[in-house]
Design a protein around this motif. Sequence first.
Motif, short mmCIF file in Angstrom:
data_model
loop_
_atom_site.label_atom_id
_atom_site.label_comp_id
_atom_site.label_asym_id
_atom_site.label_seq_id
_atom_site.Cartn_x
_atom_site.Cartn_y
_atom_site.Cartn_z
N ILE A 102 0.85 -1.19 0.00
CA ILE A 102 0.00 0.00 0.00
C ILE A 102 0.89 1.24 0.00
CG2 ILE A 102 -1.91 -1.14 1.19
CD1 ILE A 102 -1.07 0.32 3.75
N ILE A 103 0.29 2.38 -0.36
CA ILE A 103 1.00 3.66 -0.38
C ILE A 103 0.49 4.49 0.80
CG2 ILE A 103 1.40 5.78 -1.70
CD1 ILE A 103 2.72 3.34 -2.91
N GLY A 104 1.40 5.27 1.40
CA GLY A 104 1.03 6.12 2.53
C GLY A 104 1.10 7.59 2.16
N ALA A 105 0.42 8.42 2.96
CA ALA A 105 0.43 9.87 2.77
C ALA A 105 0.62 10.56 4.12
CB ALA A 105 -0.87 10.34 2.12
N PHE A 106 1.10 11.78 4.05
CA PHE A 106 1.34 12.58 5.25
C PHE A 106 0.60 13.91 5.09
CE2 PHE A 106 4.03 15.69 7.59
CZ PHE A 106 3.89 15.16 8.86
N ALA A 107 -0.39 14.17 5.94
CA ALA A 107 -1.28 15.32 5.77
C ALA A 107 -1.02 16.35 6.87
CB ALA A 107 -2.74 14.86 5.78
N THR A 112 -9.49 20.47 6.56
CA THR A 112 -9.06 20.22 5.19
C THR A 112 -7.54 20.31 5.09
OG1 THR A 112 -11.10 21.10 4.24
CG2 THR A 112 -9.18 21.03 2.79
N LYS A 113 -6.94 19.33 4.48
CA LYS A 113 -5.51 19.31 4.22
C LYS A 113 -5.28 19.51 2.72
CE LYS A 113 -4.33 18.42 8.50
NZ LYS A 113 -3.50 19.35 9.30
N ARG A 114 -4.22 20.20 2.39
CA ARG A 114 -3.96 20.57 0.98
C ARG A 114 -2.58 20.11 0.52
NH1 ARG A 114 -6.82 25.59 -1.11
NH2 ARG A 114 -8.35 23.88 -1.16
N PHE A 115 -2.47 19.91 -0.80
CA PHE A 115 -1.20 19.53 -1.45
C PHE A 115 -0.64 18.23 -0.88
CE2 PHE A 115 -0.66 24.37 -1.82
CZ PHE A 115 -1.30 24.41 -3.05
N ILE A 116 -1.49 17.23 -0.73
CA ILE A 116 -1.07 15.98 -0.11
C ILE A 116 -0.58 15.01 -1.18
CG2 ILE A 116 -1.72 14.09 1.42
CD1 ILE A 116 -1.75 17.01 2.61
N THR A 117 0.70 14.69 -1.15
CA THR A 117 1.29 13.72 -2.07
C THR A 117 0.64 12.35 -1.86
OG1 THR A 117 3.40 14.89 -2.13
CG2 THR A 117 3.42 12.58 -2.77
N SER A 118 0.21 11.72 -2.95
CA SER A 118 -0.47 10.42 -2.92
C SER A 118 -1.82 10.50 -2.22
CB SER A 118 0.40 9.34 -2.27
OG SER A 118 1.63 9.21 -2.94
N LYS A 174 2.18 22.48 21.12
CA LYS A 174 2.02 21.35 22.04
C LYS A 174 0.60 20.82 22.06
CE LYS A 174 5.88 22.60 25.05
NZ LYS A 174 6.31 22.90 26.44
N GLY A 175 -0.30 21.50 21.37
CA GLY A 175 -1.68 21.03 21.30
C GLY A 175 -2.00 20.30 20.02
N ILE A 176 -0.97 20.01 19.21
CA ILE A 176 -1.15 19.30 17.94
C ILE A 176 -0.85 17.82 18.15
CG2 ILE A 176 -0.36 19.07 15.56
CD1 ILE A 176 0.36 22.07 15.67
N SER A 177 -1.73 16.97 17.67
CA SER A 177 -1.55 15.51 17.76
C SER A 177 -1.54 14.92 16.36
CB SER A 177 -2.65 14.88 18.60
OG SER A 177 -2.67 15.43 19.91
N ALA A 178 -1.09 13.70 16.25
CA ALA A 178 -1.05 13.00 14.97
C ALA A 178 -1.87 11.72 15.05
CB ALA A 178 0.39 12.67 14.57
N THR A 230 -1.52 14.74 -6.35
CA THR A 230 -1.50 15.70 -5.24
C THR A 230 -2.93 16.21 -5.06
OG1 THR A 230 0.76 16.35 -5.81
CG2 THR A 230 -0.49 17.84 -4.39
N THR A 231 -3.50 15.99 -3.89
CA THR A 231 -4.92 16.29 -3.67
C THR A 231 -5.17 16.97 -2.34
OG1 THR A 231 -5.55 14.29 -2.48
CG2 THR A 231 -5.45 14.12 -4.88
N ASP A 232 -6.39 17.47 -2.19
CA ASP A 232 -6.91 17.82 -0.88
C ASP A 232 -7.38 16.54 -0.19
OD1 ASP A 232 -6.55 20.46 -1.48
OD2 ASP A 232 -8.68 20.95 -1.67
N LEU A 233 -7.31 16.53 1.13
CA LEU A 233 -7.96 15.50 1.93
C LEU A 233 -8.88 16.23 2.91
CD1 LEU A 233 -5.15 12.89 2.73
CD2 LEU A 233 -7.02 12.69 1.09
#
Length: 379
Positions: free
Chosen positions: A119-124, A153-159, A179-183, A209-212
């Motif tokens: 599978i392919i992964g993306a980082f948003a 909304t996330k922008r310019f997401i590779t894959s 410090k309030g950002i999580s993944a 390259t898309t929006d998510l």
Amino acid sequence: MSFKLSDEQLMIQSMVREFSRKVVAATAAERDQTKEFPWKNFKQMGELGLMGMMIPTEYGGEGADAVSYVLALSEIAYSCASTSVVMSVQNSIVCESINRFGTEEQKQTFLVPLAQGEIIGAFALTEPDAGSDPVSQTTTAVRDDNNYVINGTKRFITSGKNSRAVIVTAKTDETARHKGISAFLVAKDTPGLIVGHMEDKMGLRASDTTDLIFENCRVPASALLGNEGDGFKIAMAGLDSGRIGIAAQSLGVAQAALDASVKYAKKRKQFGKAIANHQGIRWQIADMATQIEAARQLVMSAASMKDRKENYTTQASMAKLFASEMVNQVTARAIQIHGGYGFTKDYPVERFYRDARVFTIYEGTSEIQRIVISNSVLK
């Protein structure tokens, strides 16, 4: 500093070079026109162990060092920058982040198939109004019993279209700044995760390259990558590694542009002799070769520091800054050497030039790299 490659590193470089120039290069120009995602390439690259090179073997990777990785990545970029950027995000950011911060369940569910290229992964991370300033992102993740509900909304997401696993950052505490950002590690088929607009790009056209868009996207608490508040740290660690990857891609594209220019200059005749015999062209080629070698030393230095488990943040930014600026200069020179032919799609330097342009922009602009470097120097 001299970088003498080991026999294993030379073997990896040779193997990937043969695959890249026989298989990847064969359809690169066509895919640049059609924007067809190179699925066949990635299937074969997974079989060769190129999609999770630095991941331990117990999680489906090759357990290779960072130097071997940049050698392999630059060889893929030599033939097709679109293929190399997907390989870079997969290895440098997605797989490494899960390997470093993920739970055993996350590693078995996501890391193993990612590392094996199944599978392919993306980082948003990037958003419409939050690019170089990720702290300004507005995507939120609200805790609801044993779940989180993600909106934004996330922008310019590779894959963004073709990925099956996405690392997304979101604010879990809007008062705590970075410090309030999580993944979160989210499966692509999760309800509420929508693939948005696909960009019609200048270069890297076979890489989607898309929006998510996340609309009340409910994920289990087990989707949290690391701990609450670790998102900024995870993103910055991933970008450090990713910047070495962008620098390696820059090397590959620049070397391809130089090789194409040398070949053309030896065949093209003006004023009764090959243009390679004219001083103006020779000086252009000399400058291109010198710039590439200087970038190579910076890339190898950053990768070696990573292998030695030293702090390589500044060195990665230096490598990314210099190499990405270098490839833009080298590809522009390549078009100049080709003259009018370089402005046509009959010669590959036109594609190299378009592909290279984004290298100074994504995963931290040249301006951001200068901030990172100057902060280190002035500290």
